[in-house]
Design an enzyme around this catalytic site. Structure first.
Site, PDB file in Angstrom:
ATOM      1  N   CYS A  27     -34.822  30.301  33.635  1.00 36.44           N
ATOM      2  CA  CYS A  27     -33.682  29.438  33.286  1.00 36.44           C
ATOM      3  C   CYS A  27     -33.778  28.083  34.003  1.00 36.44           C
ATOM      4  CB  CYS A  27     -32.386  30.153  33.673  1.00 36.44           C
ATOM      5  SG  CYS A  27     -30.907  29.138  33.581  1.00 36.44           S
ATOM      6  N   CYS A  30     -30.573  27.066  35.889  1.00 39.69           N
ATOM      7  CA  CYS A  30     -30.411  27.842  37.125  1.00 39.69           C
ATOM      8  C   CYS A  30     -31.244  27.235  38.251  1.00 39.69           C
ATOM      9  CB  CYS A  30     -30.819  29.292  36.892  1.00 39.69           C
ATOM     10  SG  CYS A  30     -29.878  30.128  35.592  1.00 39.69           S
TER      11      CYS A  30
END
Length: 103
Positions: A27, A30
């Site tokens: 991600c 993230c």
């Protein structure tokens, strides 16, 4: 930040004051917030912070309505008291504002 190791551990940690961050190694959003998360852990010592790998714990994600990452759940004494769920990129400032509501 601690890493969630089992569904049983998730159930146990919910009984305290815990912030769960739902994330994944792939991600990009993230990864953007990851370097600043320790600052939030220091600012909110009343919470345990636990990272939950979305791919490893898909059942927990489904049970808690986690549709996008990064997402955050706040539990106190076994009760869900707050959620910041969505697939949009979140800044550290937005996450900080979210957590401040539950102190």
């Amino acid at each position: 930040m601690k890493q969630l190791e089992s569904e049983k551990q998730f159930e146990e940690l919910k009984q305290g004051a815990t912030v769960f961050e739902f994330t994944a190694g792939w991600c990009p959003d993230c990864k953007v917030i990851e370097p600043d998360l320790p600052k939030l852990e220091q600012k909110y010592p009343m919470f345990d912070f636990v990272a939950v790998d979305r791919d490893q714990f898909m059942d927990i994600c489904i049970d808690n309505g986690i549709m996008g990452i990064p997402s955050f759940l706040v539990f106190k004494n076994g009760q869900l008291v707050g959620s910041y769920i969505g697939k949009e990129r979140k800044s550290i400032e937005q996450i900080d504002d979210f957590l401040a509501q539950y102190v």
